[in-house]
Motif scaffolding. Structure first.
Motif, mmCIF file in Angstrom:
data_model
loop_
_atom_site.group_PDB
_atom_site.id
_atom_site.type_symbol
_atom_site.label_atom_id
_atom_site.label_comp_id
_atom_site.label_asym_id
_atom_site.label_seq_id
_atom_site.Cartn_x
_atom_site.Cartn_y
_atom_site.Cartn_z
ATOM 1 N N ARG A 669 39.649 20.849 37.964
ATOM 2 C CA ARG A 669 38.273 20.608 37.538
ATOM 3 C C ARG A 669 38.101 20.791 36.037
ATOM 4 O O ARG A 669 36.979 20.870 35.538
ATOM 5 C CB ARG A 669 37.324 21.544 38.301
ATOM 6 C CG ARG A 669 37.421 21.347 39.813
ATOM 7 C CD ARG A 669 36.296 22.025 40.548
ATOM 8 N NE ARG A 669 36.438 21.843 41.998
ATOM 9 C CZ ARG A 669 35.480 22.070 42.881
ATOM 10 N NH1 ARG A 669 34.297 22.480 42.461
ATOM 11 N NH2 ARG A 669 35.695 21.899 44.167
ATOM 12 N N GLY A 670 39.218 20.896 35.321
ATOM 13 C CA GLY A 670 39.155 20.963 33.865
ATOM 14 C C GLY A 670 38.799 22.321 33.309
ATOM 15 O O GLY A 670 38.251 22.422 32.212
ATOM 16 N N ILE A 671 39.122 23.397 34.032
ATOM 17 C CA ILE A 671 38.782 24.757 33.605
ATOM 18 C C ILE A 671 40.051 25.468 33.144
ATOM 19 O O ILE A 671 41.059 25.476 33.860
ATOM 20 C CB ILE A 671 38.123 25.548 34.753
ATOM 21 C CG1 ILE A 671 36.890 24.796 35.282
ATOM 22 C CG2 ILE A 671 37.746 26.948 34.291
ATOM 23 C CD1 ILE A 671 36.288 25.422 36.527
ATOM 24 N N ASP A 672 40.001 26.060 31.959
ATOM 25 C CA ASP A 672 41.111 26.881 31.468
ATOM 26 C C ASP A 672 41.090 28.218 32.194
ATOM 27 O O ASP A 672 40.037 28.862 32.302
ATOM 28 C CB ASP A 672 40.997 27.121 29.963
ATOM 29 C CG ASP A 672 41.212 25.842 29.164
ATOM 30 O OD1 ASP A 672 42.026 25.016 29.604
ATOM 31 O OD2 ASP A 672 40.561 25.672 28.122
ATOM 32 N N VAL A 673 42.258 28.671 32.655
ATOM 33 C CA VAL A 673 42.338 29.860 33.496
ATOM 34 C C VAL A 673 43.209 30.918 32.836
ATOM 35 O O VAL A 673 44.289 30.620 32.327
ATOM 36 C CB VAL A 673 42.916 29.523 34.892
ATOM 37 C CG1 VAL A 673 42.883 30.760 35.783
ATOM 38 C CG2 VAL A 673 42.133 28.386 35.534
ATOM 39 N N SER A 674 42.724 32.155 32.836
ATOM 40 C CA SER A 674 43.545 33.302 32.445
ATOM 41 C C SER A 674 43.497 34.318 33.580
ATOM 42 O O SER A 674 42.490 34.439 34.270
ATOM 43 C CB SER A 674 43.060 33.926 31.138
ATOM 44 O OG SER A 674 41.719 34.357 31.262
ATOM 45 N N LEU A 675 44.614 35.044 33.770
ATOM 46 C CA LEU A 675 44.750 35.954 34.898
ATOM 47 C C LEU A 675 44.868 37.392 34.428
ATOM 48 O O LEU A 675 45.450 37.671 33.379
ATOM 49 C CB LEU A 675 45.990 35.591 35.727
ATOM 50 C CG LEU A 675 46.061 34.156 36.268
ATOM 51 C CD1 LEU A 675 47.391 33.926 36.964
ATOM 52 C CD2 LEU A 675 44.912 33.894 37.236
ATOM 53 N N LYS A 676 44.334 38.306 35.218
ATOM 54 C CA LYS A 676 44.460 39.736 34.972
ATOM 55 C C LYS A 676 44.917 40.400 36.259
ATOM 56 O O LYS A 676 44.266 40.279 37.292
ATOM 57 C CB LYS A 676 43.111 40.338 34.543
ATOM 58 C CG LYS A 676 42.716 40.029 33.113
ATOM 59 C CD LYS A 676 43.444 40.939 32.151
ATOM 60 C CE LYS A 676 42.906 40.781 30.748
ATOM 61 N NZ LYS A 676 43.586 41.677 29.799
ATOM 62 N N GLY A 677 46.057 41.099 36.217
ATOM 63 C CA GLY A 677 46.541 41.811 37.382
ATOM 64 C C GLY A 677 47.482 40.980 38.222
ATOM 65 O O GLY A 677 47.983 39.918 37.800
ATOM 66 N N THR A 678 47.751 41.436 39.441
ATOM 67 C CA THR A 678 48.646 40.749 40.365
ATOM 68 C C THR A 678 48.021 40.730 41.750
ATOM 69 O O THR A 678 47.182 41.574 42.080
ATOM 70 C CB THR A 678 50.010 41.465 40.443
ATOM 71 O OG1 THR A 678 49.794 42.836 40.816
ATOM 72 C CG2 THR A 678 50.732 41.431 39.113
ATOM 73 N N GLY A 679 48.456 39.765 42.573
ATOM 74 C CA GLY A 679 47.966 39.682 43.944
ATOM 75 C C GLY A 679 47.000 38.535 44.137
ATOM 76 O O GLY A 679 47.153 37.459 43.555
ATOM 77 N N ARG A 680 45.969 38.761 44.937
ATOM 78 C CA ARG A 680 44.980 37.725 45.220
ATOM 79 C C ARG A 680 43.765 37.894 44.318
ATOM 80 O O ARG A 680 43.571 38.937 43.698
ATOM 81 C CB ARG A 680 44.555 37.772 46.690
ATOM 82 C CG ARG A 680 43.845 39.039 47.096
ATOM 83 C CD ARG A 680 43.525 39.023 48.589
ATOM 84 N NE ARG A 680 42.930 40.262 49.035
ATOM 85 C CZ ARG A 680 41.634 40.542 49.019
ATOM 86 N NH1 ARG A 680 40.780 39.635 48.562
ATOM 87 N NH2 ARG A 680 41.179 41.695 49.450
ATOM 88 N N VAL A 681 42.944 36.866 44.252
ATOM 89 C CA VAL A 681 41.760 36.883 43.395
ATOM 90 C C VAL A 681 40.673 37.736 44.045
ATOM 91 O O VAL A 681 40.279 37.482 45.185
ATOM 92 C CB VAL A 681 41.231 35.453 43.153
ATOM 93 C CG1 VAL A 681 40.008 35.489 42.245
ATOM 94 C CG2 VAL A 681 42.316 34.575 42.547
ATOM 95 N N VAL A 682 40.195 38.743 43.310
ATOM 96 C CA VAL A 682 39.112 39.592 43.818
ATOM 97 C C VAL A 682 37.823 39.405 43.026
ATOM 98 O O VAL A 682 36.752 39.799 43.489
ATOM 99 C CB VAL A 682 39.530 41.077 43.804
ATOM 100 C CG1 VAL A 682 40.669 41.321 44.771
ATOM 101 C CG2 VAL A 682 39.914 41.523 42.395
ATOM 102 N N ALA A 683 37.927 38.816 41.834
ATOM 103 C CA ALA A 683 36.719 38.597 41.027
ATOM 104 C C ALA A 683 36.978 37.466 40.047
ATOM 105 O O ALA A 683 38.107 37.219 39.641
ATOM 106 C CB ALA A 683 36.316 39.868 40.274
ATOM 107 N N GLN A 684 35.929 36.746 39.691
ATOM 108 C CA GLN A 684 36.024 35.674 38.711
ATOM 109 C C GLN A 684 34.879 35.823 37.721
ATOM 110 O O GLN A 684 33.766 36.209 38.090
ATOM 111 C CB GLN A 684 36.004 34.306 39.392
ATOM 112 C CG GLN A 684 34.798 34.037 40.276
ATOM 113 C CD GLN A 684 34.945 32.770 41.104
ATOM 114 O OE1 GLN A 684 35.795 32.691 41.994
ATOM 115 N NE2 GLN A 684 34.124 31.769 40.783
ATOM 116 N N SER A 685 35.186 35.541 36.429
ATOM 117 C CA SER A 685 34.201 35.799 35.371
ATOM 118 C C SER A 685 33.038 34.813 35.390
ATOM 119 O O SER A 685 31.969 35.112 34.857
ATOM 120 C CB SER A 685 34.891 35.768 34.008
ATOM 121 O OG SER A 685 35.473 34.489 33.764
ATOM 122 N N LEU A 686 33.215 33.616 35.990
ATOM 123 C CA LEU A 686 32.125 32.646 36.110
ATOM 124 C C LEU A 686 31.711 32.543 37.570
ATOM 125 O O LEU A 686 32.561 32.399 38.459
ATOM 126 C CB LEU A 686 32.564 31.269 35.600
ATOM 127 C CG LEU A 686 32.906 31.160 34.105
ATOM 128 C CD1 LEU A 686 33.337 29.741 33.776
ATOM 129 C CD2 LEU A 686 31.713 31.566 33.246
#
Length: 704
Positions: A669-686
């Motif tokens: 969808r044209g979104i730049d992604v940065s990751l913090k931590g390891t595992g599954r996604v628990v929160a997203q900034s948007l």
């Protein structure tokens, strides 16, 4: 005869010309070597006396396990010479091959991100547009250095060298129109991890030298930079050349105390708390009790785009500490004999314009700290310092509280606690009533400004049996020849208090978390016994307290019976929550993560203590839990529900998904992604459903 005369005439003319040339040459030689000799000798002396500086190679910054935090890398800017003779000789131009070159460059080295997802962007920024524009110019006006790619490796150069059109040019070096320019850059493999602590470098525009301007890069610049060399001009048969008279000495490699795993965990926990509490910023620092080694330091701030990122290093900046000052005051009271036992009592009735809302009115020392009684700690300090309030500042000075830490962190400040003298700097008298009021506030953490690292250093000393070790970020220096110079542990004072006093204060701090009326009961967890003190304070804005916000602090250590690490977190957020639920949770969660990984002198129970041994499969488009369970012989499992995706053009909900799947969906969808931590996604900034615009970026917090 006529022919012979003609030949003789020509011979005579040629001879005269040679004679004239010889005479002129002799005159010029005489003029140069005799008449102009002083001028030429002076010019030779100046040229041969010129020296040039050889810049040294900057040393590397290393994590405690030897991983590289900052290092030099030789990179290349790859350019195209469109006035090269082999290009100028092409008539007509091979447009089909040039288009193929543009296709390759758009795919591997695009001029804009997500080029093919936006037609307008492609039309404006594609290599087709750029190359067509440059090749259609008059040959004499084409650029000689058209940048193709910057900061690339030799592998990149070889790949570009073999792209369509360019591979038709045979040869190497300046015999082909594509070439590379070498330069050194400073790289940071862990990105913005501990960004402010590690620091960055920049180039001096006057000297061309690279020096650190923040963090360790700045504070240790003299060691990292090395010593420049010197080259002199010497006369060679083919002209003047450089002769290295003094080789450059490479800077030291510096082994820091940063533990990458702990750093990653601390940053993740601080980010989660900041996001959950809608904080403006947060800072946290974790130390090893016995050595004072700073294992992790993190600074999170809410950015203008609504996301959180690494920011100003507030761990070394002064703030009004609030109640985290009370154990420090109590330590002084025990050491001075103002109270003898943790069971000694004090009247906590209203005192110095302050009341104690906590029952009972008479409290012992454990209850004073457990219930965070302002009046109780103030009355205790008044037993020894009421007659001479200025001596409280002298007492703090005696334990080294105002001495520079020299921790290696740039921007470090010392505490600001006003000495309560009978006159101000202008000679005006200050009443004892006013001095008493200020003394009471200083005792419980107001009317003072203390950097978190100073507060933590005292808590660390209390956990360390009274030994006041210096917090530091540097473990050893490694010279160019590989010799390792380990820096010894340094103490601000050999002792800040006796072992008996330290034990009494630890017992009181323990009640804050584990007592029935403690202000940090939410920090309790049976797996790791954390002890610490909460503190809150209003921020000062425009000279007044802003009561709509509060700074929430928690300083402590763990495990309680044998403290191995001390940690402090400070969070600025909206009023309505507590240090118990914000900064206290940062310390608790990092302690639990370290326990789970066997980092607290325990065996790792990371897998056995989660979900009662039942594995949890994260949500994914491709994951087949039943098939995997059968292959692994697992009889029971749980699975995170796959979220329903929102309409295209908006930010989807990717919580619960594994990282690769989440990144794929967002980038589609044209979104730049940065990751913090390891595992599954628990929160997203948007949040889900937000509009996706060109350049939209999102940070995903991962957790196992």
């Amino acid at each position: 005869m006529a022919t012979r005369q003609t030949v003789n005439l020509r011979y005579a003319i040629v001879t005269l010309l040679f004679v004239a040339f010889g005479v002129a040459l002799s005159v010029k030689l005489f003029h140069t070597t005799v008449v102009e000799a002083p001028a030429w000798n002076e010019r030779a002396r100046k040229d041969l006396s010129k020296t040039s500086v050889i810049p040294p190679e900057r040393g590397n910054l290393l994590a405690s396990n030897g991983n590289i935090l900052a290092c030099n890398l030789k990179v290349y800017d790859i350019k195209l010479d469109l006035r090269h003779n082999k290009v100028m000789g092409q008539n007509p131009l091979p447009w089909a091959k040039i288009d193929s070159l543009a296709d390759s460059l758009d795919y591997y080295y695009p001029r804009a991100a997500h080029l093919h997802q936006h037609p307008d962007t492609f039309a404006k920024y594609s290599w087709h547009t750029r190359l067509k524009k440059e090749f259609e110019k008059d040959p004499g006006r084409r650029p000689r250095a058209l940048p193709i790619a910057r900061k690339k490796t030799l592998e990149d150069f070889e790949m570009i060298r073999n792209f369509p059109y360019l591979k038709d040019f045979k040869g190497s070096g300046f015999r082909i129109p594509v070439y590379k320019e070498e330069r050194n850059v400073r790289i940071y493999p862990y990105g913005r991890m501990a960004y402010r602590s590690i620091g960055r470098v920049n180039e001096n525009s006057n000297t061309g030298e690279f020096h650190g301007y923040s963090g360790l890069e700045k504070d240790l610049d003299s060691l990292l930079y090395g010593k420049p060399g010197e080259a002199k001009k010497v006369a060679l048969t083919s002209g003047l050349g450089n002769w290295v008279s003094q080789p450059a000495v490479r800077g030291y490699d510096i082994l820091t105390t940063i533990d990458i795993d702990i750093q990653d965990m601390l940053e993740e926990e601080l980010l989660n708390i900041c996001m959950d509490s809608r904080a403006e910023w947060g800072t946290a620092i974790l130390m090893e009790v016995e050595t004072g080694e700073i294992k992790a330091i993190s600074n999170i701030e809410l950015l203008e785009n609504g996301t959180y990122g690494e920011a100003l290093n507030r761990a070394v900046l002064p703030f009004e500490p609030g109640s985290v000052m009370k154990p420090i005051s109590l330590m002084i009271a025990f050491e001075d004999g103002l109270v003898k036992s943790v069971n000694d009592q004090v009247n906590c009735s209203p005192f110095q314009r302050t009341s104690d809302p906590h029952a009972p009115t008479i409290k012992n020392m454990k209850q004073v700290i457990e219930m965070s009684s302002n009046t109780g700690i103030a009355r205790v300090i008044f037993r020894g310092y009421a007659e001479n309030p200025a001596s409280f500042h002298d007492r703090l000075t005696s334990i080294g509280f105002f001495e520079p830490m020299h921790s290696g962190i740039a921007g470090e400040c010392i505490p600001r606690i006003r000495k309560l003298l009978p006159q101000d700097s202008r000679g005006n008298n200050i009443t004892m009533t006013a001095r008493h009021l200020d003394l009471a506030r200083q005792a419980y953490g107001y009317n003072t400004e203390i950097p978190p690292i100073y507060t933590l250093s005292v808590y660390n000393a209390i956990a360390n049996g009274g030994r006041y070790v210096r917090p530091h970020l540097v473990r050893s220096l490694i010279s160019e020849d590989g010799r390792d110079s380990v820096l010894p542990i340094s103490y601000i004072r050999d002792r800040i208090c006796s072992e008996e006093t330290a034990a009494k204060v630890r017992e009181c701090i323990h009640e804050v978390v584990w007592g029935t009326s403690g202000t940090a009961r939410a920090v309790q967890d049976s797996r790791v016994e954390v002890a610490g003190k909460t503190g809150t304070a209003y921020p000062v804005e425009n000279g007044q307290y802003n009561t709509s916000k509060r700074r929430y602090a928690f300083a402590g250590f763990f495990p309680y019976n044998n403290p191995k690490y001390s940690c402090m977190a400070l969070v600025l957020g909206p009023s309505g929550t507590s240090a118990n639920r914000t900064s206290g949770q940062v310390v608790k969660n990092i302690a639990l993560k370290m326990f789970a990984r066997g980092m607290l002198n325990n065996k790792s129970t990371y897998s056995s203590q989660r979900n009662n041994g039942v594995p949890v499969f994260m949500a994914s488009e491709k994951l087949e839990p039943n098939e995997i369970s059968n292959q692994l012989g697992i009889s029971n499992h749980k699975r995170v529900k796959t979220p329903e995706l929102s309409a295209t053009g908006t930010v989807p909900d990717v919580r619960g998904l594994d990282a690769p799947t989440a990144v794929k969906l967002l980038e589609q969808r044209g979104i730049d992604v940065s990751l913090k931590g390891t595992g599954r996604v628990v929160a997203q900034s948007l949040p889900e459903g937000s509009e996706v615009k060109p350049g939209t970026s999102i940070t995903l917090s991962l957790k196992i």
